[in-house]
Design a protein around this motif. Structure first.
Motif, PDB file in Angstrom:
ATOM      1  N   GLU A 127       0.821  -1.215   0.000  1.00 39.31           N
ATOM      2  CA  GLU A 127       0.000   0.000   0.000  1.00 39.31           C
ATOM      3  C   GLU A 127       0.854   1.266   0.000  1.00 39.31           C
ATOM      4  O   GLU A 127       0.347   2.367  -0.254  1.00 39.31           O
ATOM      5  CB  GLU A 127      -0.916   0.008   1.225  1.00 39.31           C
ATOM      6  N   ASP A 128       2.142   1.136   0.266  1.00 38.34           N
ATOM      7  CA  ASP A 128       3.051   2.273   0.320  1.00 38.34           C
ATOM      8  C   ASP A 128       3.566   2.599  -1.084  1.00 38.34           C
ATOM      9  O   ASP A 128       4.197   1.761  -1.740  1.00 38.34           O
ATOM     10  CB  ASP A 128       4.225   1.937   1.247  1.00 38.34           C
ATOM     11  N   LYS A 129       3.330   3.808  -1.554  1.00 33.81           N
ATOM     12  CA  LYS A 129       3.715   4.222  -2.902  1.00 33.81           C
ATOM     13  C   LYS A 129       5.222   4.116  -3.122  1.00 33.81           C
ATOM     14  O   LYS A 129       5.686   3.700  -4.196  1.00 33.81           O
ATOM     15  CB  LYS A 129       3.237   5.648  -3.150  1.00 33.81           C
ATOM     16  N   ARG A 163       6.157   0.475  -3.620  1.00 40.49           N
ATOM     17  CA  ARG A 163       5.805   0.011  -4.966  1.00 40.49           C
ATOM     18  C   ARG A 163       6.828   0.517  -5.987  1.00 40.49           C
ATOM     19  O   ARG A 163       7.201  -0.201  -6.918  1.00 40.49           O
ATOM     20  CB  ARG A 163       4.399   0.485  -5.349  1.00 40.49           C
ATOM     21  N   LYS A 164       7.279   1.750  -5.805  1.00 40.32           N
ATOM     22  CA  LYS A 164       8.306   2.295  -6.688  1.00 40.32           C
ATOM     23  C   LYS A 164       9.569   1.450  -6.599  1.00 40.32           C
ATOM     24  O   LYS A 164      10.205   1.146  -7.625  1.00 40.32           O
ATOM     25  CB  LYS A 164       8.608   3.743  -6.294  1.00 40.32           C
ATOM     26  N   ILE A 188      -3.917  -0.595  -8.151  1.00 41.83           N
ATOM     27  CA  ILE A 188      -2.530  -0.509  -7.687  1.00 41.83           C
ATOM     28  C   ILE A 188      -1.693  -1.623  -8.292  1.00 41.83           C
ATOM     29  O   ILE A 188      -0.582  -1.402  -8.781  1.00 41.83           O
ATOM     30  CB  ILE A 188      -2.483  -0.551  -6.143  1.00 41.83           C
ATOM     31  N   MET A 207       1.321  -1.319 -11.062  1.00 41.55           N
ATOM     32  CA  MET A 207       2.668  -1.812 -10.795  1.00 41.55           C
ATOM     33  C   MET A 207       3.137  -2.735 -11.921  1.00 41.55           C
ATOM     34  O   MET A 207       4.264  -2.619 -12.424  1.00 41.55           O
ATOM     35  CB  MET A 207       2.693  -2.547  -9.455  1.00 41.55           C
TER      36      MET A 207
END
Length: 294
Positions: free
Chosen positions: A89-91, A94-95, A147, A151
């Protein structure tokens, strides 16, 4: 060779509080945004068969060179912080996942293209945990379909722009709409154990095939030596045709299915003795010749 990654027993840990992490993450970000052959060497993959693989590519110059890597979703679920919290859930996390997998895969793509410019690197992203998405979404509603698709898309599109083709392979029952919406070229599923997994999204499959996609039907069983011993081309051909009929019954044109399909084993077979591995591979070839080359 990825920033912050360490092995703690059987756990793969991302340690972002390491004093080296900020500089190493910044370096990965720069390579991700402007990859060069020299910089990508920082993320090269060590493997017993690596050099032999590249020698074969250079010597035979095949149409495709197949490379198996862990997929973005499963990768994101295997790497945790020390508290083992859900991090997807953390952007920023994910990056990290997107950049880490992209630079790893890009290293392979560049190596193959440098050795054989006309060869298409086919990146097979293994997603053994894709079937867990529904449970994760219920537990962590913030981890939405959008999301995960986003990704996937960021990884896939960077590699496709570099000349690669993308396959997602999951031998568990899963929601195939996620990778389909992200723009894969090949869908590889367990057609022996989960024959109806793609029939329930027949309209999406029609669109995928009409757009140039392929289905790899993992329909040659390799669960045990006994299963492999009993294989015959007639048995496999009948099973394939009955399984494909499930898609036809849902409205996908038979000609479209047969013109955009491949067959393979339905799971890992590294635990089988060599003689049974060879038999399973030969059974796949014979099945392909029977159902696709008439």
């Amino acid at each position: 060779k990825l920033p912050g990654i360490s092995i703690d027993g059987k756990k793969i840990v991302l340690n972002i509080v390491s004093p080296f992490f900020p500089a190493d993450a910044e370096k990965m970000d720069k390579v991700y945004n402007n990859p060069t052959d020299d910089d990508l060497e920082l993320y090269s993959v060590e493997s017993f068969y690596r050099d032999k693989f590249f020698q074969m590519v250079e010597r035979t110059r095949p149409t495709e060179a197949i490379i198996h890597l862990l997929g973005p979703f499963s990768f994101s679920q295997m790497i945790m912080n020390r508290e083992e919290n859900q991090l997807l859930e953390d952007k920023l996390y994910r990056k990290y996942v997107v950049q880490a997998l992209t630079v790893k895969a890009m290293w392979f793509v560049r190596r193959v293209k440098n050795l054989s410019p006309n060869t298409t690197p086919l990146i097979v992203f293994e997603e053994p945990r894709l079937n867990e998405f529904g449970f994760i979404n219920k537990t962590y509603p913030e981890v939405t379909k959008e999301i995960v698709v986003g990704m996937f898309s960021k990884v896939f599109q960077s590699l496709k722009a570099a000349g690669a083709a993308i396959c997602v392979q999951c031998f568990n029952k899963c929601d195939w709409q996620l990778p389909l919406e992200a723009g894969i070229d090949v869908l590889s599923f367990n057609a022996y154990t989960n024959p109806s997994n793609i029939s329930i999204i027949a309209d999406k499959i029609t669109k995928f095939l009409e757009g140039g996609g392929y289905i790899n039907w993992g329909i040659v069983p390799v669960m045990s030596e006994e299963m492999v011993k009993s294989l015959t081309t007639d048995l496999l051909a009948n099973r394939f045709m009955k399984t494909a009929q499930g898609l036809v019954d849902e409205g996908v044109k038979r000609e479209l299915i047969y013109s955009r399909s491949m067959v393979s084993v339905q799971g890992e077979f590294y635990n089988l003795p060599l003689i049974f591995t060879e038999k399973a591979l030969m059974a796949s070839i014979q099945l392909s010749e029977r159902v696709f080359k008439k």
